[in-house]
Scaffold this motif. Structure first.
Motif, PDB file in Angstrom:
ATOM      1  N   LYS A   3     106.800  85.470  63.372  1.00 56.69           N
ATOM      2  CA  LYS A   3     106.704  84.266  64.222  1.00 56.69           C
ATOM      3  C   LYS A   3     105.249  83.810  64.301  1.00 56.69           C
ATOM      4  O   LYS A   3     104.959  82.622  64.252  1.00 56.69           O
ATOM      5  N   LEU A   4     104.353  84.790  64.457  1.00 57.04           N
ATOM      6  CA  LEU A   4     102.923  84.463  64.571  1.00 57.04           C
ATOM      7  C   LEU A   4     102.448  83.732  63.312  1.00 57.04           C
ATOM      8  O   LEU A   4     101.745  82.730  63.382  1.00 57.04           O
ATOM      9  N   LEU A   5     102.915  84.245  62.156  1.00 56.21           N
ATOM     10  CA  LEU A   5     102.489  83.635  60.893  1.00 56.21           C
ATOM     11  C   LEU A   5     103.021  82.218  60.748  1.00 56.21           C
ATOM     12  O   LEU A   5     102.289  81.293  60.404  1.00 56.21           O
ATOM     13  N   SER A   6     104.326  82.051  61.046  1.00 55.19           N
ATOM     14  CA  SER A   6     104.891  80.702  60.843  1.00 55.19           C
ATOM     15  C   SER A   6     104.326  79.718  61.876  1.00 55.19           C
ATOM     16  O   SER A   6     104.101  78.546  61.575  1.00 55.19           O
ATOM     17  N   THR A 102     105.135  72.353  74.884  1.00 53.97           N
ATOM     18  CA  THR A 102     106.231  72.563  73.933  1.00 53.97           C
ATOM     19  C   THR A 102     106.312  74.040  73.575  1.00 53.97           C
ATOM     20  O   THR A 102     107.403  74.621  73.528  1.00 53.97           O
ATOM     21  N   LEU A 103     105.157  74.644  73.345  1.00 58.02           N
ATOM     22  CA  LEU A 103     105.132  76.055  72.943  1.00 58.02           C
ATOM     23  C   LEU A 103     105.641  76.964  74.056  1.00 58.02           C
ATOM     24  O   LEU A 103     106.339  77.943  73.806  1.00 58.02           O
ATOM     25  N   LEU A 104     105.287  76.617  75.297  1.00 56.47           N
ATOM     26  CA  LEU A 104     105.698  77.455  76.432  1.00 56.47           C
ATOM     27  C   LEU A 104     107.213  77.504  76.579  1.00 56.47           C
ATOM     28  O   LEU A 104     107.760  78.491  77.053  1.00 56.47           O
ATOM     29  N   LEU A 108     108.660  82.526  72.758  1.00 53.62           N
ATOM     30  CA  LEU A 108     107.539  83.174  72.068  1.00 53.62           C
ATOM     31  C   LEU A 108     106.798  84.072  73.043  1.00 53.62           C
ATOM     32  O   LEU A 108     106.732  83.769  74.235  1.00 53.62           O
ATOM     33  N   ARG A 109     106.222  85.158  72.511  1.00 59.54           N
ATOM     34  CA  ARG A 109     105.434  86.053  73.370  1.00 59.54           C
ATOM     35  C   ARG A 109     104.015  85.490  73.472  1.00 59.54           C
ATOM     36  O   ARG A 109     103.550  84.803  72.562  1.00 59.54           O
ATOM     37  N   PRO A 110     103.333  85.829  74.572  1.00 57.23           N
ATOM     38  CA  PRO A 110     101.963  85.301  74.738  1.00 57.23           C
ATOM     39  C   PRO A 110     101.071  85.574  73.532  1.00 57.23           C
ATOM     40  O   PRO A 110     100.348  84.710  73.085  1.00 57.23           O
ATOM     41  N   TYR A 111     101.187  86.820  72.974  1.00 52.66           N
ATOM     42  CA  TYR A 111     100.256  87.154  71.881  1.00 52.66           C
ATOM     43  C   TYR A 111     100.537  86.314  70.642  1.00 52.66           C
ATOM     44  O   TYR A 111      99.650  86.088  69.816  1.00 52.66           O
ATOM     45  N   SER A 272      96.445  92.259  72.955  1.00 54.70           N
ATOM     46  CA  SER A 272      97.082  93.007  74.055  1.00 54.70           C
ATOM     47  C   SER A 272      96.647  92.451  75.404  1.00 54.70           C
ATOM     48  O   SER A 272      97.460  92.285  76.316  1.00 54.70           O
ATOM     49  N   LEU A 273      95.368  92.145  75.514  1.00 54.65           N
ATOM     50  CA  LEU A 273      94.857  91.584  76.769  1.00 54.65           C
ATOM     51  C   LEU A 273      95.507  90.206  77.009  1.00 54.65           C
ATOM     52  O   LEU A 273      95.886  89.865  78.133  1.00 54.65           O
ATOM     53  N   GLY A 274      95.645  89.463  75.918  1.00 56.53           N
ATOM     54  CA  GLY A 274      96.276  88.144  75.990  1.00 56.53           C
ATOM     55  C   GLY A 274      97.704  88.231  76.494  1.00 56.53           C
ATOM     56  O   GLY A 274      98.171  87.391  77.255  1.00 56.53           O
ATOM     57  N   GLN A 275      98.390  89.305  76.059  1.00 57.62           N
ATOM     58  CA  GLN A 275      99.767  89.536  76.499  1.00 57.62           C
ATOM     59  C   GLN A 275      99.817  89.592  78.030  1.00 57.62           C
ATOM     60  O   GLN A 275     100.764  89.147  78.653  1.00 57.62           O
TER      61      GLN A 275
END
Lengths: 551, 240
Positions: A3-6, A102-104, A108-111, A272-275
């Motif tokens: 997901k992060l990559l796309s 839109t992203l929120l 999707l996970r925060p990271y 991880s902190l971002g999570q």
């Protein structure tokens, strides 16, 4: 990870495919190609001068066996540069961009969001550092002819170098934005978050950065020792840099691996902190509290006072500059920050003493001093008028509401003059601040301050109209975040570079061909006034022609 | 009075978004502009308001040509765009005052107009807040108020009822009716056929940049017996 990559790929495509409005038309395409060519030609001397400067430096240091100092300086300066750029970039990309809501809403996970934002910022940083990193490394390679490992690690270093400073800036910003929901006046806190990050960044830099303090004796010992021993005097803020330097200079694979391990650990730690923190700061970031307070009769009367359309339009421009966090940080604050950044030059104890010595030698009444003051005034006016990017982005900032300019019954002449006025007013504030502060600190005679001010004002009028012309010809109207309208807008380079070039040219003329202040002042004044009046007269017609092709 | 004569708009030298479009809208009429997505409605409205130039033909608003006399022509109308997100960082009252200054409305008149419009659209308590804090419907209302503040004789509206709550929608429709009854003109695009049916004196149906029908709905219904308005619309655009 998938997901992060796309998400990163999609974001990148979206960001970099936002081409200028109407570019599809043939004439506009030619304008864009022309502008790109001018930009490349304008930047070539800068890149070439970095190459030449590095070559000279290496040749100077080579007999002392201290050539590695060049790489040390590069790896000290570039991450710091990235760090400061990032303090301006991160709020816009991570927090204030239009895609956030839109992203929120997506699962999707925060990271994952944070990682993709980091990726987009990284690409911007590549563009920024390539101007410095590539010519310096290329000059080093050209002279030193290092082993193959150096070439490979240089590429790896270019790709990974921005990560850690970018993450440091992101963490500062993330912590500040996490505190926003606790702030009583959220709007205000959002608006000044950039300044807070800048303050924290400067403080961190002052606490841990800089060269180690060493005595003259130690310095001589280091110089004599050779073997790049001077590098021991360097102190690096970012923990992975010393290993990168060793890997480059000694071709140490172990150091390269340690560098990569530290960088990877910091990236993972950041995600991880971002999570934990990212969503806490981001949710509701674009929400503005409404007071639901009914306007009193007196306030309504005050708010509905009539003014001339051009005055009202100028006030609108200024209000939008002050009320939009990104514009406040990039366009407004710079007028006052720049003089403050020069403050240490005057106030540092040794600097102040030297300054007083130099000032004591100057005859303030000599014609040469007055000529220099005229030249200096023009240079200050040109710099302060172009560095804030207000006029150079006046049309671009309209974005998708550009149609408003075409729809209202107000001539382009009035609208453009109002836009120029907002740029001129803020440039003038910076000029007044700089000249009056510097003039009174250096105890310049009053008439010299007046000369400086007069020519600075004339030059700033000229440069604001030139900047507006550039933006009329090449507005960037399609953008995702307000940041893109100002910081990722190449227009300011077309005014910054010529105004800096012109300032140097004036300096060169003043020093090498000293003339009477009257002659120099008159010629400068006539040129500035004629050029400005020509621009004021012709700009509306140019705009009318150009705006027709923008849909 | 709106006169659109043989107007053509070509994008990128190839795509004809509007082709030889002619319409003559008399004073005192509400005219609905109906068509499928991408039919050329917004392009036509943009040409009428001076946002786009016509490649051929001309448009006159109360006799003033938008191409040759744009400032005077622009004073004749008020335009509500389909996207109401304008000057989000300004307060509602600041936006209205800016519009009043641009359209040269004097202080006393603007104050009473703002009070009147704010009450009609239930916006009194929102005027002192930033437009950024408004909902979509409230943004739509503030844009409509900004347009009505100078009391233009021609109203041009692009999907004006989208996002409005039932009460505001009713208020705006009533205003449109009153405006037309006082001998002035309302021209608006819509996708909602029921709105057109209840509100319009005439409709103009457009597809692929060409006018397929212009006249009253009664006349149109007379041509297609026993068919609903929806079926008639589909029939007309299918064969257009």
């Amino acid at each position: 990870m998938a997901k992060l990559l796309s998400l990163s790929t999609a974001m990148l495509k979206n960001t970099f495919s936002l081409v200028d409005q109407g570019r599809k038309r043939k004439t506009n395409r030619w304008i864009s190609i022309g502008f790109t060519l001018i930009l490349v030609v304008a930047l070539l001397p800068t890149v070439a001068s970095f190459f030449m400067l590095t070559s000279d430096g290496i040749e100077l240091l080579l007999p002392l066996n201290q050539e590695g100092v060049i790489l040390g300086l590069l790896l000290n300066a570039v991450p710091l540069l990235i760090f400061f750029f990032a303090l301006f970039l991160v709020p816009a990309i991570y927090y204030f961009s239009k895609d956030i809501e839109t992203l929120l809403a997506l699962p999707l996970r925060p990271y994952e969001i944070l990682g993709s934002k980091l990726f987009v910022s990284l690409i911007y940083e590549y563009l920024t550092i390539s101007f410095f990193f590539v010519p310096v490394i290329a000059a080093y390679m050209y002279i030193m002819q290092p082993a193959v490992g150096f070439y490979l690690f240089s590429i790896l270093l270019f790709l990974t170098l921005p990560l850690v400073p970018l993450i440091f800036a992101s963490v500062i910003m993330m912590v500040i934005m996490w505190l926003v929901p606790f702030a009583k006046n959220r709007d205000f806190f959002n608006m000044i978050s950039g300044f807070l990050a800048l303050g924290v960044g400067l403080w961190v830099n002052m606490q841990v950065g800089g060269l180690e303090s060493i005595t003259e004796g130690q310095l001589v010992a280091f110089l004599v020792e050779g073997n790049n021993s001077l590098l021991q005097t360097f102190k690096f803020i970012f923990p992975n840099i010393p290993f990168a330097l060793n890997a480059l200079l000694q071709g140490s694979v172990v150091d390269a691996l340690i560098y990569l391990a530290i960088t990877s650990a910091i990236v993972l730690g950041f995600l991880s902190l971002g999570q934990l923190l990212y969503f806490r700061g981001i949710i509701g970031i674009n929400e503005t509290a409404s007071s639901r307070k009914i306007l009193s009769e007196a306030n309504l009367s005050k708010s509905t006072r009539s003014s001339k359309a051009i005055v009202s339009y100028t006030i609108k421009e200024l209000k939008l500059l002050f009320k939009t966090p990104i514009y406040l940080l990039n366009c407004v604050s710079i007028n006052f920050l720049l003089p403050i950044l020069f403050l240490p030059l005057f106030t540092m104890s040794s600097g102040a003493e030297e300054m007083q010595d130099i000032l004591a030698m100057i005859d303030f009444n000599s014609p040469t001093t007055i000529t220099v003051a005229i030249g200096l005034g023009i240079a200050v006016g040109l710099t302060m008028g172009s560095i804030n990017m207000i006029s150079a982005t006046a049309i671009s900032r309209e974005g998708q509401f550009f149609y408003f300019m075409k729809m209202i019954p107000m001539s382009y002449r009035d609208q453009l003059n109002a836009k120029a006025a907002s740029g001129i007013i803020l440039s003038l504030s910076g000029i007044l601040f700089t000249i009056i502060f510097a003039g009174s600190y250096l105890k310049l005679p009053f008439y010299l301050i007046l000369i400086l001010l007069f020519f600075a004002i004339m030059a700033t009028l000229f440069i604001n109209y030139i900047s507006l012309l550039v933006d009329v010809l090449h507005p960037k109207l399609v953008w995702e975040s307000e940041q893109a309208a100002v910081k990722q807008n190449m227009n300011f380079l077309f005014t910054m570079i010529p105004s800096m070039g012109l300032s140097f040219l004036i300096g060169y003329v003043v020093i090498n061909y000293p003339s009477s202040p009257f002659l120099f002042g008159t010629i400068s004044l006539v040129v500035l006034v004629v050029a400005t009046l020509t621009l004021v007269q012709s700009l509306p017609r140019i705009a009318e022609h150009r705006f027709k092709s923008i849909h | 009075m709106i006169e659109i004569s043989a107007v053509t708009k070509i994008y990128n030298g190839k795509v004809k978004a509007v082709n030889q479009l002619s319409l003559s809208i008399e004073d005192g009429k509400i005219v609905g502009f109906i068509g499928p997505n991408g039919a050329g409605k917004t392009t036509t409205l943009k040409m009428m308001t001076g946002i786009l130039d016509c490649d051929e033909g001309y448009i006159r608003l109360n006799g003033h040509d938008i191409g040759t006399n744009p400032l005077l022509a622009k004073k004749q109308f008020g335009f509500v765009p389909d996207n109401p997100d304008v000057f989000l960082r300004l307060k509602g009252i600041e936006y209205l005052n800016l519009m009043a200054d641009i359209y040269e409305v004097d202080s006393l008149e603007r104050k009473s107009r703002i009070t009147e419009l704010a009450e009609a659209f239930s916006m009194t308590a929102a005027l002192n807040d930033k437009i950024l804090s408004y909902s979509h419907g409230m943004r739509q209302k503030i844009v409509v108020m900004g347009v009505l503040i100078h009391q233009p004789s021609i109203w041009i509206l692009d999907e004006p009822l989208t996002g409005l709550d039932p009460q505001s929608s009713y208020v705006l429709k009533e205003m449109m009716r009153k405006h037309a009854q006082s001998g002035k003109t309302v021209f608006f695009s819509t996708h909602v056929l029921e709105v057109a049916e209840k509100l319009c004196d005439q409709v103009a149906i457009i597809n692929r940049g060409e006018i397929l029908y212009f006249g009253t709905l009664e006349e149109l219904k007379g041509r297609y017996n026993q068919m609903s308005l929806e079926e008639i619309f589909l029939e007309v655009t299918r064969h257009g």
